[in-house]
Design a protein around this motif. Sequence first.
Motif, short mmCIF file in Angstrom:
data_model
loop_
_atom_site.label_atom_id
_atom_site.label_comp_id
_atom_site.label_asym_id
_atom_site.label_seq_id
_atom_site.Cartn_x
_atom_site.Cartn_y
_atom_site.Cartn_z
N ALA A 604 -6.23 29.75 -25.44
CA ALA A 604 -5.19 28.66 -24.84
C ALA A 604 -4.38 29.74 -24.19
CB ALA A 604 -4.39 28.12 -26.06
N SER A 608 -7.94 27.10 -18.17
CA SER A 608 -7.64 26.24 -17.11
C SER A 608 -7.77 24.67 -17.13
CB SER A 608 -8.69 26.70 -15.95
OG SER A 608 -10.01 26.25 -16.58
N MET A 609 -8.01 24.51 -18.54
CA MET A 609 -8.35 22.99 -18.92
C MET A 609 -7.20 22.51 -20.02
SD MET A 609 -9.86 25.05 -20.96
CE MET A 609 -11.38 25.34 -19.90
N PRO A 610 -6.83 21.25 -20.00
CA PRO A 610 -5.80 20.94 -21.11
C PRO A 610 -5.99 21.16 -22.41
CG PRO A 610 -6.60 19.19 -19.99
CD PRO A 610 -7.36 20.34 -19.43
N VAL A 611 -5.24 21.86 -23.26
CA VAL A 611 -5.50 22.12 -24.63
C VAL A 611 -4.13 21.64 -25.28
CG1 VAL A 611 -7.04 23.99 -24.28
CG2 VAL A 611 -4.65 24.47 -24.61
N VAL A 612 -4.35 21.34 -26.70
CA VAL A 612 -3.20 20.89 -27.59
C VAL A 612 -2.95 21.73 -28.82
CG1 VAL A 612 -2.96 18.57 -26.38
CG2 VAL A 612 -4.53 19.09 -28.29
N VAL A 631 -8.99 20.67 -27.99
CA VAL A 631 -8.85 19.87 -26.76
C VAL A 631 -8.26 18.59 -26.88
CG1 VAL A 631 -10.87 21.01 -25.45
CG2 VAL A 631 -11.31 19.00 -27.10
N PRO A 632 -7.64 17.67 -25.94
CA PRO A 632 -6.78 16.59 -26.40
C PRO A 632 -7.74 15.69 -27.10
CG PRO A 632 -6.37 17.33 -24.04
CD PRO A 632 -7.49 18.43 -24.61
#
Length: 681
Positions: A604, A608-612, A631-632
């Motif tokens: 995390a 480079s991509m959205p993570v939650v 991942v979302p």
Amino acid sequence: MSHSVGRRWADWRQAGRRKISGLLVVLLLLACHLAFDGPLSRLRERTYDFYQFLAPRQATSNPVVIVSIDDDSLKAHGRWPWNRGLLADLVDGITQSGAAVVGLALVLPEADTSPEGMAGDKRLAAALSKNRTALAVSLGNEATVSEAEPKAGWSIVGQVPDTLPGFTGLTGSLAEFSNAAAGLGVIRTLPDPDGVLRHVPLLWLRNTPQRAQLWPSFALELLRLYAGQDGYTARMNAAGFDALRMAGAIVPLEPEGSIRLWETATDTPRLSASTILSGHGDPRLRDAIAIVDLSAVGLTQYLPTPTSPARPGAEIHADAIGQMLAGRFLAEPAHARTLERLWFLLSAVVFIGVSGVLAGRVVLGALSLALLAVTPFVFGALEYSLQGALYDPLQPALATIMVAGFEGYVLYRRSEQRRSTLTRQFSQYLSPSVVQRLASSDTEAILSGEKREITILISDIRGFTTMSEQLDTQEIAKVVNHFLGIATDEILKRDGTIDKFMGDAVLAFWNAPLDQPDHRERALDAGLALIERVRREDAAFTADGHRSIEIGVAIETGICSVGNFGSERRFDYTAIGSPVNRAARLESTTKKLGIPLVLGPGFAAGASMPVVQAGAFELQGFKGEVPVFTVPEMQAAQQGMSREVESQRGEQSGAPVMVVGSPPSVQMAPLDLTPRTRSIR
């Protein structure tokens, strides 16, 4: 410290063993050079010829002038043989033109029985007697014709070897001619086995029943008369002739009594005999050594020399006289062979020693080989031009190139074996494209072990322990192989490295052994594709009578030690480090969170991509709570399922339901596990 020293010593021994084959080739070539010195001397002589072809001896003052009995002379005075009176007129005419010495490169063994011929013989004998003249003789093993004695006196320094070869027969001119001439010299030549005349004998040995006679060559006798000397001093050693002293000058000799012919690019001046016989003198004859020879078509003898395919004998005599007057001689030093072998040995050992360093540097290796091969040529050219010393650069250079070729072949075979081993070792764990790139890279540096950032993926079948207790062995194998087959395909499609299979689990990583800047994206795509494919193929799998399976996937990024680990008998290419352990612990949290994919904090941090964040857990072996991410769409699916469960419970109880942590206004996206579309190479 001792372990490091021991390791270095082991590396040195291994490197030394790799050089043994090259050193054996060096020894074999040296042995061949010693054993075949005779046949190889022909190649050496061609090299010496090339020296003269490129840089002939610089011409110096040479008093020799050739008077040719040429086609014009025969046309004007009749065909050969001429009446001896005409030769007498020629000798007188040359002397009247100012020549210091007249040499007839002719053998006149028979008397002219015609009435005019007898008078001509007397006139020629008189001309030879009153002028300073020299006649030619020839030595051989045939019957003696017209016996004669050398005109020059001799002083021998040293002992004449018993094995020195000599001739028994002599062919000379009529006794009245030989007695009248001031000098007699041998005109015989001894070409090399290939027919090229490279050595001009100055001294000849004739064995007679009474004693051994020492004869001068025709050129040497002309030079003695020109210098006004009565004799010579020859020095001898155990090998044969060593040197000749005349008029205060020292002429170094080869053991056979010869000098090596060193030609010039300047032609010897020539006059037609018809010019002299017509009463016209020539100023070039003043104080000259005049050599009378036959140059008419069909009458003269031509010999191949180092710089010419055909040279008249008179010009060879002229070159020999010019060398002696200039005091410049070609000679092969006694230590030439030893120096050539030492140079080859040194250059070959140096090249073998650095061949490992030069293996991956083709240009540098070619330049190094060129330097080693060119250096003896430069040395040989300098010694030839400055000292007249002959060293053969070709054979040591060729031998060095042969050793370099052998070393190149050995390195190539070793490289191919290493490539084959790598391909065999990694073909089951890497994609074909990665294996190909790995085989063409610096694999020793890559596989020796290094620290680098990698992204780890661990996946296994949920509830496999319980499942294995309920199924037979064949069914368990089908379930595991079905899952591992899917995992292998999806990982290798994204150029991942499969570390190992652990029962129902698979461990893979990216960014090793080759650099992959997008290793996080590749790993995540592989995890999502793996989850989606297992879900998509589950219906068909269960339709065949197999158990439905669900999987969990954990992905983490961090610095690990990557390389070949194990013993000398067995090793594996694997990754070792805390991130690998953390990924294994994280995989178990997928059950607790109820989602198939979790991401570690290391992943995390650089994603480079959205993570939650999906939660935080205490993991065995790690202090404090470790945040867990996903991942979302995974979190949205988890929350959607939680609402559905709570709603069902509320409907059953009739009580209102509130879902904590999810505001009513939030729109939850449906679960989408389709792999992200990226161009991954």
